[in-house]
Design an enzyme around this catalytic site. Structure first.
Site, mmCIF file in Angstrom:
data_model
loop_
_atom_site.group_PDB
_atom_site.id
_atom_site.type_symbol
_atom_site.label_atom_id
_atom_site.label_comp_id
_atom_site.label_asym_id
_atom_site.label_seq_id
_atom_site.Cartn_x
_atom_site.Cartn_y
_atom_site.Cartn_z
ATOM 1 N N GLU A 160 0.797 -1.598 0.229
ATOM 2 C CA GLU A 160 -0.388 -0.200 -0.370
ATOM 3 C C GLU A 160 0.586 1.521 0.315
ATOM 4 N N TYR A 205 3.490 1.218 1.855
ATOM 5 C CA TYR A 205 4.098 2.190 3.138
ATOM 6 C C TYR A 205 6.002 1.960 3.637
ATOM 7 N N ARG A 241 3.177 -8.702 4.343
ATOM 8 C CA ARG A 241 2.156 -7.931 3.504
ATOM 9 C C ARG A 241 2.795 -7.790 2.158
ATOM 10 N N HIS A 300 -2.097 3.957 -1.715
ATOM 11 C CA HIS A 300 -3.045 4.633 -1.468
ATOM 12 C C HIS A 300 -3.452 6.084 -2.128
ATOM 13 N N ALA A 337 -11.020 -8.532 5.307
ATOM 14 C CA ALA A 337 -11.263 -7.223 6.589
ATOM 15 C C ALA A 337 -12.035 -6.778 6.505
ATOM 16 N N GLN A 370 -18.259 3.529 4.165
ATOM 17 C CA GLN A 370 -18.923 5.218 5.185
ATOM 18 C C GLN A 370 -18.806 4.941 6.574
ATOM 19 N N ASP A 421 -27.385 9.321 5.347
ATOM 20 C CA ASP A 421 -27.165 8.646 4.488
ATOM 21 C C ASP A 421 -27.892 7.321 5.367
HETATM 22 P P1 FAD Z 1 -36.385 5.134 3.608
HETATM 23 O O1 FAD Z 1 -35.237 4.396 2.871
HETATM 24 O O2 FAD Z 1 -36.695 6.184 2.349
HETATM 25 O O3 FAD Z 1 -37.997 4.081 3.683
HETATM 26 C C1 FAD Z 1 -39.213 4.748 4.115
HETATM 27 C C2 FAD Z 1 -39.409 3.341 4.045
HETATM 28 O O4 FAD Z 1 -41.767 4.175 4.317
HETATM 29 C C3 FAD Z 1 -40.136 3.584 1.980
HETATM 30 O O5 FAD Z 1 -40.276 2.017 1.866
HETATM 31 C C4 FAD Z 1 -41.696 3.575 2.104
HETATM 32 O O6 FAD Z 1 -42.547 3.161 1.540
HETATM 33 C C5 FAD Z 1 -42.295 3.299 3.849
HETATM 34 N N1 FAD Z 1 -43.789 4.150 3.990
HETATM 35 C C6 FAD Z 1 -43.682 5.480 4.019
HETATM 36 N N2 FAD Z 1 -44.987 6.454 4.189
HETATM 37 C C7 FAD Z 1 -44.895 4.689 4.696
HETATM 38 C C8 FAD Z 1 -46.312 4.712 4.895
HETATM 39 N N3 FAD Z 1 -47.509 5.461 5.864
HETATM 40 N N4 FAD Z 1 -46.800 3.885 5.245
HETATM 41 C C9 FAD Z 1 -46.398 2.726 5.521
HETATM 42 N N5 FAD Z 1 -45.014 2.514 4.415
HETATM 43 C C10 FAD Z 1 -44.560 3.762 4.912
HETATM 44 N N6 FAD Z 1 -27.435 6.050 1.379
HETATM 45 C C11 FAD Z 1 -26.306 5.857 1.608
HETATM 46 O O7 FAD Z 1 -25.662 5.874 3.275
HETATM 47 N N7 FAD Z 1 -25.149 5.344 1.212
HETATM 48 C C12 FAD Z 1 -25.487 5.715 -0.511
HETATM 49 O O8 FAD Z 1 -24.767 5.164 -0.848
HETATM 50 C C13 FAD Z 1 -25.977 6.267 -0.905
HETATM 51 N N8 FAD Z 1 -26.985 6.203 -2.355
HETATM 52 C C14 FAD Z 1 -28.317 6.267 -2.369
HETATM 53 C C15 FAD Z 1 -28.694 5.903 -3.929
HETATM 54 C C16 FAD Z 1 -29.524 6.783 -4.094
HETATM 55 C C17 FAD Z 1 -29.848 6.539 -5.254
HETATM 56 C C18 FAD Z 1 -30.924 7.054 -3.149
HETATM 57 C C19 FAD Z 1 -32.151 7.259 -3.706
HETATM 58 C C20 FAD Z 1 -30.304 6.704 -1.572
HETATM 59 C C21 FAD Z 1 -29.492 6.467 -1.088
HETATM 60 N N9 FAD Z 1 -28.747 6.241 -0.610
HETATM 61 C C22 FAD Z 1 -27.365 5.709 0.386
HETATM 62 C C23 FAD Z 1 -29.378 6.929 0.718
HETATM 63 C C24 FAD Z 1 -30.175 6.076 1.628
HETATM 64 O O9 FAD Z 1 -31.137 4.821 0.672
HETATM 65 C C25 FAD Z 1 -31.138 6.338 2.575
HETATM 66 O O10 FAD Z 1 -30.502 7.809 3.548
HETATM 67 C C26 FAD Z 1 -32.433 5.781 3.752
HETATM 68 O O11 FAD Z 1 -32.263 4.436 2.871
HETATM 69 C C27 FAD Z 1 -33.029 5.880 4.045
HETATM 70 O O12 FAD Z 1 -33.235 5.208 5.396
HETATM 71 P P2 FAD Z 1 -35.112 5.522 5.464
HETATM 72 O O13 FAD Z 1 -35.625 4.023 6.098
HETATM 73 O O14 FAD Z 1 -35.054 6.109 6.763
HETATM 74 O O15 FAD Z 1 -35.573 6.088 4.721
HETATM 75 P P1 NAP Z 2 -28.054 15.713 -1.331
HETATM 76 O O1 NAP Z 2 -26.773 15.518 -0.927
HETATM 77 O O2 NAP Z 2 -28.734 16.767 -0.169
HETATM 78 O O3 NAP Z 2 -27.841 17.108 -2.864
HETATM 79 C C1 NAP Z 2 -28.772 17.767 -2.551
HETATM 80 C C2 NAP Z 2 -27.807 18.741 -3.928
HETATM 81 O O4 NAP Z 2 -29.313 19.615 -4.194
HETATM 82 C C3 NAP Z 2 -27.066 19.620 -3.360
HETATM 83 O O5 NAP Z 2 -25.957 19.414 -4.657
HETATM 84 C C4 NAP Z 2 -28.040 21.304 -3.381
HETATM 85 O O6 NAP Z 2 -27.334 22.100 -3.961
HETATM 86 C C5 NAP Z 2 -29.257 20.745 -4.354
HETATM 87 N N1 NAP Z 2 -30.231 21.791 -3.641
HETATM 88 C C6 NAP Z 2 -30.750 21.726 -2.563
HETATM 89 N N2 NAP Z 2 -31.699 22.330 -2.944
HETATM 90 C C7 NAP Z 2 -31.983 23.229 -4.101
HETATM 91 C C8 NAP Z 2 -32.890 23.451 -3.885
HETATM 92 N N3 NAP Z 2 -34.136 24.455 -3.235
HETATM 93 N N4 NAP Z 2 -33.117 23.534 -5.375
HETATM 94 C C9 NAP Z 2 -31.570 22.820 -6.327
HETATM 95 N N5 NAP Z 2 -30.903 22.321 -5.667
HETATM 96 C C10 NAP Z 2 -30.522 22.355 -4.049
HETATM 97 O O7 NAP Z 2 -29.179 14.990 -1.208
HETATM 98 P P2 NAP Z 2 -28.743 13.680 -2.201
HETATM 99 O O8 NAP Z 2 -27.829 13.838 -3.329
HETATM 100 O O9 NAP Z 2 -30.666 13.774 -2.559
HETATM 101 O O10 NAP Z 2 -28.833 12.435 -1.114
HETATM 102 C C11 NAP Z 2 -29.452 11.940 0.187
HETATM 103 C C12 NAP Z 2 -28.089 11.569 0.979
HETATM 104 O O11 NAP Z 2 -28.462 10.028 0.587
HETATM 105 C C13 NAP Z 2 -26.927 11.878 0.957
HETATM 106 O O12 NAP Z 2 -27.234 13.247 2.109
HETATM 107 C C14 NAP Z 2 -26.755 11.395 1.524
HETATM 108 O O13 NAP Z 2 -25.351 10.938 2.197
HETATM 109 C C15 NAP Z 2 -26.876 9.777 1.049
HETATM 110 N N6 NAP Z 2 -26.752 9.378 -0.548
HETATM 111 C C16 NAP Z 2 -24.839 8.722 0.017
HETATM 112 C C17 NAP Z 2 -24.417 8.567 -0.950
HETATM 113 C C18 NAP Z 2 -23.272 8.192 -1.158
HETATM 114 O O14 NAP Z 2 -22.204 7.361 -1.988
HETATM 115 N N7 NAP Z 2 -22.247 7.949 0.021
HETATM 116 C C19 NAP Z 2 -25.297 8.464 -2.118
HETATM 117 C C20 NAP Z 2 -26.110 9.186 -2.741
HETATM 118 C C21 NAP Z 2 -26.439 9.194 -1.846
HETATM 119 P P3 NAP Z 2 -26.673 23.207 -4.095
HETATM 120 O O15 NAP Z 2 -27.383 23.542 -2.801
HETATM 121 O O16 NAP Z 2 -25.237 23.847 -4.141
HETATM 122 O O17 NAP Z 2 -27.922 23.505 -5.069
HETATM 123 FE FE1 SF4 Z 3 -18.250 -2.728 4.477
HETATM 124 FE FE2 SF4 Z 3 -19.045 0.147 4.130
HETATM 125 FE FE3 SF4 Z 3 -19.173 -1.432 6.845
HETATM 126 FE FE4 SF4 Z 3 -16.891 -0.639 5.454
HETATM 127 S S1 SF4 Z 3 -18.695 0.349 6.511
HETATM 128 S S2 SF4 Z 3 -17.453 -2.627 6.364
HETATM 129 S S3 SF4 Z 3 -17.125 -0.454 3.762
HETATM 130 S S4 SF4 Z 3 -20.161 -2.329 4.452
#
Ligand code: FAD
Ligand code: NAP
Ligand code: SF4
Length: 677
Positions: free
Chosen positions: A168, A170, A218, A256, A314, A343, A662
């Site tokens: 890595e 080091y 390693r 790294h 790991a 994360q 997240d």
């Molecule tokens: P949600 O996942 O939104 O789940 C809420 C659930 O409640 C849903 O299934 C919905 O159907 C249900 N629900 C709502 N209202 C009702 C009701 N009245 N009755 C019954 N059921 C209901 N996070 C990361 O940490 N890393 C990532 O890489 C990452 N990538 C992402 C990529 C994408 C494209 C998206 C969209 C999200 C990503 N996220 C990522 C964000 C992550 O998915 C969310 O932070 C997480 O799902 C939030 O969990 P939650 O349980 O709070 O809500």
């Molecule tokens: P986000 O990270 O909060 O990004 C929202 C984006 O929208 C920002 O770029 C913001 O930038 C813009 N925005 C906010 N209000 C706006 C408005 N009124 N008009 C126009 N632009 C606006 O949220 P997200 O992308 O929806 O993701 C949700 C969460 O999922 C994130 O917080 C993240 O933690 C998680 N997630 C993580 C990963 C990952 O790879 N780790 C991947 C996907 C999602 P400006 O305000 O500068 O325009």
């Molecule tokens: Fe694996 Fe993500 Fe957990 Fe790290 S935080 S051990 S990469 S699932």
């Protein structure tokens, strides 16, 4: 008798003077606990849980042989007899559980985050702020002695051996590479001279610790940096190490500072197994495969096919300490699989926070987050089967509560069902598979296709109602937002809405980046990328014929032109994960995505998206505008006040706080709440 499920993986390995109970190594990870003596009780509990889970051999996080070798200021060192007392707590705890543990000796060299650092030559690394001093002859001799003393103390502390960290990028890696070793004395020049340092270290360690003490080394098989070693040179080093007395050769891929991802989720599983396989043919000692091996099926296949003698897992050991036990019992569908998101683990380490795991918030918090059986079982409703609700429901049920989990959708998972469609995020499937199985095992009553209405649960006799209903996407008030060319990320990712050749993405957060990634790939079937294609795209020569194993990348053009926009004037993507954001940004740059910051959205019409940046107005003549502008909490079920004689309400996940939410926080909140009910 061999294990009926994974006969090769579960087969013991005899090293002559000692026997490992199976072929699974828990690879070294820096948790932050090893740096502070008062945290060693927690460190012991963390390792003991993994030893109890059946892993064959554990390797600790890196411990420096002296202060010059610190990774971080005041990092963990072992250079005084007194230090062995802390380490004894760890070794005793592991041995009590029938495990074996090596201490990793890590000298960071020029990767040290402090001004005392020294290296083979005075060449600054691109990832640390300090320029190292070149080691003098006496520095080199003293460092070799320090490695030997460290190993002797490790033996006294009860370790079964040491891993000498030579990959890595080091210190020992710095010595063997011409990139970082430009010395003109007997420690530089030809590969024979450059590898003197690691060989002298191994010999000194062996002399200090005696024969019946495991020495694992390693070695970086592919450096993935310019002026790195060729395959021929790497084989020469490996053979030298074998001759010097190393018992096991562990492997590493990439320094790294390499600008090629090697462990993030978009790296195909076991992408580098063929490289390990080639090295195994050159040696007689056991060789260990590493990087992106996260299921027992894959691990078994690697060993059965002769690609390696052992596998190093790991992060998968953070995600599930019982990985080996579950696999051995034929319950691999119960394994909480590492999704390679970084994360909770590496992103924490780089932020100098204690490591943990997104899918397992107990990792490194074993003595703090405890799921005790309840003495007073309660009736609990959890509304929303996203990550937060799933975590809460399954932990509460495991503790003995009677839990009903509702979701409006036809399947569990919430937003994870959308996330798993993003190219490179296929691993999110595994988390849903794990939770589906947990729901069955823990006896949660699952009610899908059941949208819960306000007040519906009030009279059902629940003691607790957990609102985990997640979020709704934010719709920004831009003139023309109702135009037919406007789509939300849900339309695109969940409902396969057709998207034109020129696209603007509004919002460059995690989801904006994911949507851009989806749009610049043509892999709508969400199948993982084949390893050869992935290697070609990143310019990796797996045969290592070129220095560092680098070759010209083969880039396929994106099927559409994408603009990724934000209002902030900061660098686009600056808030993405520390250890993964750079790879996301690079992928999109390779696909020619245009990233614009400081944007004001003026209007959307038939002509496209009208924007202003600074004083300049522009028209992006796009076919579609996709909104990824963040999210707002969906919490209509949560009453503003609760009466004393009704159920107690709780709010978790996106429903509690949508901004910057997240899955790590969602799952942690779910588990923490469930541990207190
Ligand atoms: P949600 O996942 O939104 O789940 C809420 C659930 O409640 C849903 O299934 C919905 O159907 C249900 N629900 C709502 N209202 C009702 C009701 N009245 N009755 C019954 N059921 C209901 N996070 C990361 O940490 N890393 C990532 O890489 C990452 N990538 C992402 C990529 C994408 C494209 C998206 C969209 C999200 C990503 N996220 C990522 C964000 C992550 O998915 C969310 O932070 C997480 O799902 C939030 O969990 P939650 O349980 O709070 O809500
Ligand atoms: P986000 O990270 O909060 O990004 C929202 C984006 O929208 C920002 O770029 C913001 O930038 C813009 N925005 C906010 N209000 C706006 C408005 N009124 N008009 C126009 N632009 C606006 O949220 P997200 O992308 O929806 O993701 C949700 C969460 O999922 C994130 O917080 C993240 O933690 C998680 N997630 C993580 C990963 C990952 O790879 N780790 C991947 C996907 C999602 P400006 O305000 O500068 O325009
Ligand atoms: Fe694996 Fe993500 Fe957990 Fe790290 S935080 S051990 S990469 S699932």
């Amino acid at each position: 008798m061999s294990n009926p499920h994974f006969p090769h993986l579960m087969a013991p390995l005899d090293l002559g003077f000692t026997r490992l109970r199976n072929r699974v190594v828990m690879g070294s990870m820096h948790t932050g606990l090893e740096d502070r003596f008062w945290q060693y009780g927690k460190l012991a509990a963390y390792f003991a849980e993994r030893a109890r889970g059946g892993v064959g051999l554990i390797v600790t996080g890196g411990i420096s042989p002296n202060r010059t070798g610190w990774l971080l200021p005041f990092g963990g060192t072992l250079n005084h007899l007194g230090d062995t007392l802390n380490h004894r707590r760890v070794t005793r705890a592991v041995h009590r559980e029938g495990g074996k543990i090596l201490m990793q000796i890590l000298h960071a060299g020029r990767y040290g985050y402090h001004p005392l650092q020294k290296s083979a030559s005075a060449i600054k690394s691109p990832i640390t702020p300090y320029r190292p001093k070149q080691m003098s002859e006496s520095d080199i001799q003293a460092t070799i002695s320090d490695f030997a003393r460290c190993a002797r103390l490790a033996k006294l502390a009860g370790y079964d051996g040491v891993e000498i960290m030579g990959s890595e990028g080091y210190l020992l890696n710095q010595f063997i590479s011409r990139r970082t070793n430009q010395r003109t004395d007997a420690w530089g020049g030809s590969i024979e001279q450059r590898m003197r340092m690691p060989l002298e270290v191994v010999k000194a360690v062996r002399a200090a610790a005696g024969k019946e003490f495991i020495i694992m080394y390693r070695l970086s098989l592919l450096d993935l940096v310019e002026d790195g070693n060729t395959w021929e040179e790497t084989v020469a080093v490996a053979k030298g190490l074998q001759e010097a007395g190393v018992h096991l050769l562990n492997t590493g891929i990439g320094w790294h500072e390499a600008r090629i991802p090697t462990i993030v989720t978009s790296v195909p599983r076991a992408a580098f197994r063929s490289v390990t396989a080639r090295m195994r043919q050159e040696l007689t000692i056991p060789v260990i495969a590493s990087n992106r091996i996260n299921t027992p099926e894959l691990a078994e296949n690697i060993i059965a096919s002769g690609d390696a003698d052992m596998v190093s897992l790991a992060r998968p050991m953070l995600a599930d300490p019982e990985f080996v036990l579950k696999a051995a019992a034929g319950r691999s569908d119960e394994i909480n699989t590492c999704i390679a998101c970084n994360q909770g683990c590496l992103d924490h380490t780089f932020a100098m926070k204690r490591a943990t795991c997104l899918v397992n918030p107990r990792a490194c918090f074993e003595t703090e987050l405890i799921y005790r059986k309840t003495a007073t079982p309660r009736k609990i409703a959890v509304v929303g089967a996203g990550p937060a609700g799933l975590a809460c429901a399954t932990v509460a049920a495991e503790r003995g509560h009677q839990v009903t989990l509702f979701d409006a959708a036809a399947r569990i998972g919430g937003q994870f069902n959308i996330a798993k469609r993003v190219p490179g995020k296929e691993e999110f499937h595994e988390t849903l598979r794990y939770f589906q199985r947990r729901v069955e095992i823990t006896g949660v009553t699952l009610k899908l296709n059941h949208p819960v209405n306000q007040g519906e649960l009030e009279k059902q006799g629940y003691d607790h109602i957990v609102v985990a209903t997640g979020i709704s996407p934010r719709t920004p008030g831009i003139p023309g937002i109702d135009h037919p060319k406007v789509l939300s990320y849900i339309d695109v990712l969940a409902h396969n809405a057709p998207v034109g050749r020129r696209v603007a993405v509004i919002g460059a957060g995690g989801i904006g980046f994911d949507v851009a990634e989806f749009l610049v790939h043509d892999r709508a079937d969400s199948a993982p990328q084949p390893v050869d294609d992935w290697m070609a795209e990143w310019g990796i020569d797996p045969r290592g014929d070129t220095p560092g194993g680098l070759t010209a990348p083969v880039r396929t053009p994106a099927p559409r032109e994408v603009f990724l926009l934000q209002r902030k004037t900061t660098r686009v993507g600056a808030d993405l994960g520390k250890t993964t954001g750079w790879a996301h940004r690079l992928t999109l740059q390779h696909k020619n995505v245009k990233m614009l910051a400081g944007v004001t959205y003026d209007r959307i019409d038939d002509a496209g998206l009208h924007i202003t940046i600074g004083c300049e107005s522009r028209l992006l003549d796009v076919d579609n505008v996709i909104i990824c502008a963040g999210q707002e909490s969906l919490r209509t079920l949560y009453p503003s006040a609760t009466s004393n004689d009704g159920p107690r309400y709780h709010l978790i996940g996106g429903a509690q706080h949508a901004a910057e939410l997240d899955a790590k926080r969602a799952i942690k909140q779910g588990c923490e709440l469930a541990s207190t009910l």
